[in-house]
Design a protein around this motif. Structure first.
Motif, PDB file in Angstrom:
ATOM      1  N   VAL A 111       0.843  -1.203   0.000  1.00  0.00           N
ATOM      2  CA  VAL A 111       0.000   0.000   0.000  1.00  0.00           C
ATOM      3  C   VAL A 111       0.878   1.254   0.000  1.00  0.00           C
ATOM      4  N   GLY A 112       1.906   1.256   0.835  1.00  0.00           N
ATOM      5  CA  GLY A 112       2.835   2.390   0.871  1.00  0.00           C
ATOM      6  C   GLY A 112       3.606   2.542  -0.424  1.00  0.00           C
ATOM      7  N   ALA A 113       4.019   1.425  -1.010  1.00  0.00           N
ATOM      8  CA  ALA A 113       4.774   1.472  -2.269  1.00  0.00           C
ATOM      9  C   ALA A 113       3.910   2.021  -3.400  1.00  0.00           C
ATOM     10  N   ILE A 114       2.665   1.587  -3.459  1.00  0.00           N
ATOM     11  CA  ILE A 114       1.759   2.078  -4.506  1.00  0.00           C
ATOM     12  C   ILE A 114       1.506   3.569  -4.318  1.00  0.00           C
ATOM     13  N   SER A 115       1.289   3.995  -3.086  1.00  0.00           N
ATOM     14  CA  SER A 115       1.072   5.412  -2.805  1.00  0.00           C
ATOM     15  C   SER A 115       2.303   6.237  -3.200  1.00  0.00           C
ATOM     16  N   SER A 116       3.468   5.747  -2.858  1.00  0.00           N
ATOM     17  CA  SER A 116       4.711   6.435  -3.198  1.00  0.00           C
ATOM     18  C   SER A 116       4.932   6.481  -4.711  1.00  0.00           C
ATOM     19  N   THR A 117       4.574   5.402  -5.389  1.00  0.00           N
ATOM     20  CA  THR A 117       4.703   5.353  -6.849  1.00  0.00           C
ATOM     21  C   THR A 117       3.750   6.341  -7.512  1.00  0.00           C
ATOM     22  N   GLU A 118       2.512   6.392  -7.022  1.00  0.00           N
ATOM     23  CA  GLU A 118       1.548   7.354  -7.568  1.00  0.00           C
ATOM     24  C   GLU A 118       2.041   8.788  -7.397  1.00  0.00           C
ATOM     25  N   TYR A 119       2.617   9.069  -6.239  1.00  0.00           N
ATOM     26  CA  TYR A 119       3.155  10.400  -5.978  1.00  0.00           C
ATOM     27  C   TYR A 119       4.297  10.720  -6.945  1.00  0.00           C
ATOM     28  N   ALA A 120       5.202   9.760  -7.117  1.00  0.00           N
ATOM     29  CA  ALA A 120       6.355   9.972  -8.001  1.00  0.00           C
ATOM     30  C   ALA A 120       5.921  10.212  -9.437  1.00  0.00           C
ATOM     31  N   ILE A 121       4.901   9.497  -9.879  1.00  0.00           N
ATOM     32  CA  ILE A 121       4.402   9.664 -11.253  1.00  0.00           C
ATOM     33  C   ILE A 121       3.655  10.990 -11.396  1.00  0.00           C
ATOM     34  N   TYR A 123       3.814  13.827  -9.661  1.00  0.00           N
ATOM     35  CA  TYR A 123       4.581  15.047  -9.482  1.00  0.00           C
ATOM     36  C   TYR A 123       5.952  15.021 -10.155  1.00  0.00           C
ATOM     37  N   GLY A 124       6.233  13.973 -10.909  1.00  0.00           N
ATOM     38  CA  GLY A 124       7.530  13.890 -11.575  1.00  0.00           C
ATOM     39  C   GLY A 124       8.687  13.927 -10.597  1.00  0.00           C
ATOM     40  N   GLN A 125       8.552  13.215  -9.496  1.00  0.00           N
ATOM     41  CA  GLN A 125       9.551  13.237  -8.428  1.00  0.00           C
ATOM     42  C   GLN A 125      10.922  12.822  -8.946  1.00  0.00           C
ATOM     43  N   LYS A 126      11.911  13.607  -8.544  1.00  0.00           N
ATOM     44  CA  LYS A 126      13.306  13.328  -8.910  1.00  0.00           C
ATOM     45  C   LYS A 126      14.133  13.247  -7.641  1.00  0.00           C
ATOM     46  N   ASN A 127      15.236  12.553  -7.743  1.00  0.00           N
ATOM     47  CA  ASN A 127      16.150  12.457  -6.612  1.00  0.00           C
ATOM     48  C   ASN A 127      16.918  13.773  -6.478  1.00  0.00           C
ATOM     49  N   TYR A 128      17.224  14.162  -5.259  1.00  0.00           N
ATOM     50  CA  TYR A 128      17.902  15.437  -5.012  1.00  0.00           C
ATOM     51  C   TYR A 128      19.414  15.257  -5.073  1.00  0.00           C
ATOM     52  N   THR A 129      19.910  14.981  -6.262  1.00  0.00           N
ATOM     53  CA  THR A 129      21.351  14.826  -6.469  1.00  0.00           C
ATOM     54  C   THR A 129      21.730  15.559  -7.756  1.00  0.00           C
ATOM     55  N   ALA A 130      23.011  15.553  -8.072  1.00  0.00           N
ATOM     56  CA  ALA A 130      23.475  16.228  -9.290  1.00  0.00           C
ATOM     57  C   ALA A 130      22.877  15.581 -10.542  1.00  0.00           C
ATOM     58  N   TRP A 131      22.738  14.282 -10.540  1.00  0.00           N
ATOM     59  CA  TRP A 131      22.175  13.584 -11.702  1.00  0.00           C
ATOM     60  C   TRP A 131      20.665  13.793 -11.783  1.00  0.00           C
ATOM     61  N   ALA A 132      19.984  13.812 -10.654  1.00  0.00           N
ATOM     62  CA  ALA A 132      18.542  14.032 -10.520  1.00  0.00           C
ATOM     63  C   ALA A 132      17.704  13.093 -11.387  1.00  0.00           C
ATOM     64  N   PRO A 133      17.849  11.773 -11.206  1.00  0.00           N
ATOM     65  CA  PRO A 133      17.041  10.855 -12.008  1.00  0.00           C
ATOM     66  C   PRO A 133      15.590  10.831 -11.527  1.00  0.00           C
ATOM     67  N   PRO A 134      14.663  10.547 -12.428  1.00  0.00           N
ATOM     68  CA  PRO A 134      13.272  10.379 -11.990  1.00  0.00           C
ATOM     69  C   PRO A 134      13.158   9.122 -11.133  1.00  0.00           C
ATOM     70  N   LEU A 135      12.333   9.190 -10.096  1.00  0.00           N
ATOM     71  CA  LEU A 135      12.205   8.071  -9.173  1.00  0.00           C
ATOM     72  C   LEU A 135      11.068   7.124  -9.515  1.00  0.00           C
ATOM     73  N   ALA A 136      10.204   7.501 -10.452  1.00  0.00           N
ATOM     74  CA  ALA A 136       9.061   6.647 -10.788  1.00  0.00           C
ATOM     75  C   ALA A 136       9.474   5.251 -11.257  1.00  0.00           C
ATOM     76  N   PRO A 137      10.474   5.091 -12.124  1.00  0.00           N
ATOM     77  CA  PRO A 137      10.815   3.724 -12.563  1.00  0.00           C
ATOM     78  C   PRO A 137      11.236   2.798 -11.425  1.00  0.00           C
ATOM     79  N   ILE A 138      12.058   3.277 -10.520  1.00  0.00           N
ATOM     80  CA  ILE A 138      12.498   2.406  -9.427  1.00  0.00           C
ATOM     81  C   ILE A 138      11.364   2.145  -8.453  1.00  0.00           C
ATOM     82  N   LYS A 139      10.462   3.102  -8.295  1.00  0.00           N
ATOM     83  CA  LYS A 139       9.320   2.879  -7.411  1.00  0.00           C
ATOM     84  C   LYS A 139       8.330   1.892  -8.028  1.00  0.00           C
ATOM     85  N   ILE A 140       8.211   1.898  -9.338  1.00  0.00           N
ATOM     86  CA  ILE A 140       7.372   0.899 -10.006  1.00  0.00           C
ATOM     87  C   ILE A 140       7.972  -0.491  -9.804  1.00  0.00           C
ATOM     88  N   ILE A 141       9.282  -0.595  -9.979  1.00  0.00           N
ATOM     89  CA  ILE A 141       9.970  -1.875  -9.761  1.00  0.00           C
ATOM     90  C   ILE A 141       9.815  -2.312  -8.307  1.00  0.00           C
TER      91      ILE A 141
END
Length: 170
Positions: A111-121, A123-141
């Motif tokens: 339930v938490g993973a699905i909620s987090s994945t929905e949020y990432a998708i 809002y286009g959530q990205k990691n706060y680093t120099a590369w700043a990759p989108p987090l949706a793919p890893i959250k889907i996995i």
């Protein structure tokens, strides 16, 4: 056991076995990325910003998608103070009782993973680093891995239930 349960266990085991055997090769992908980074930094003095995060993402997929296969092959870590000395029937009874704790945990985790994945998708959530990759793919996995683990936990419950009754379910 009813045929529907036998079919469920057979399909879940086959699917998780296939996924687990494919995913185990991700370790080589991760090693290749880390080797590439090491060579790039050592010989060409070119540090790569995305390497550590990519290695972490691959390791996350390796760990989460391989969890169901690990459970299926009984390769996970088990605290064995008394369990190994018990009869197979007593082990099965214990497993039938304790698997409910795992299923309960996995349901909330999913339930938490699905909620987090929905949020990432959404809002286009990205990691706060120099590369700043989108987090949706890893959250889907992550969500898929937890779901497969939940399916395997239910299949394991049915196998333990059958073992408790003196039957085999494979």
């Amino acid at each position: 056991m009813p045929n529907a349960i036998r079919t469920y266990v057979r399909w879940v085991d086959a699917f998780n076995r296939t996924v687990g055997r494919l995913v185990m090769y991700l370790i080589f992908v991760m090693m290749g990325i880390l080797l590439y980074s090491s060579i790039s930094r050592t010989f060409f003095n070119e540090p790569i910003s995305w390497v550590m995060e990519m290695a972490q993402f691959i390791m996350t997929g390796y760990y989460l998608l391989g969890g169901a296969y690990s459970m299926q092959t009984d390769s996970h870590v088990r605290m064995d103070l008394l369990y190994g000395r018990w009869s197979p029937k007593r082990q099965a009874i214990t497993d039938v009782i304790t698997i409910f704790f795992l299923i309960f945990y996995l349901v909330f985790l999913l339930v938490g993973a699905i909620s987090s994945t929905e949020y990432a998708i959404s809002y286009g959530q990205k990691n706060y680093t120099a590369w700043a990759p989108p987090l949706a793919p890893i959250k889907i996995i992550m969500s898929i891995g937890i779901f497969l683990m939940l399916l395997q936990a239910i299949a394991t419950f049915f196998k333990d239930w059958a073992r408790m009754r003196g039957e085999t379910l494979a």
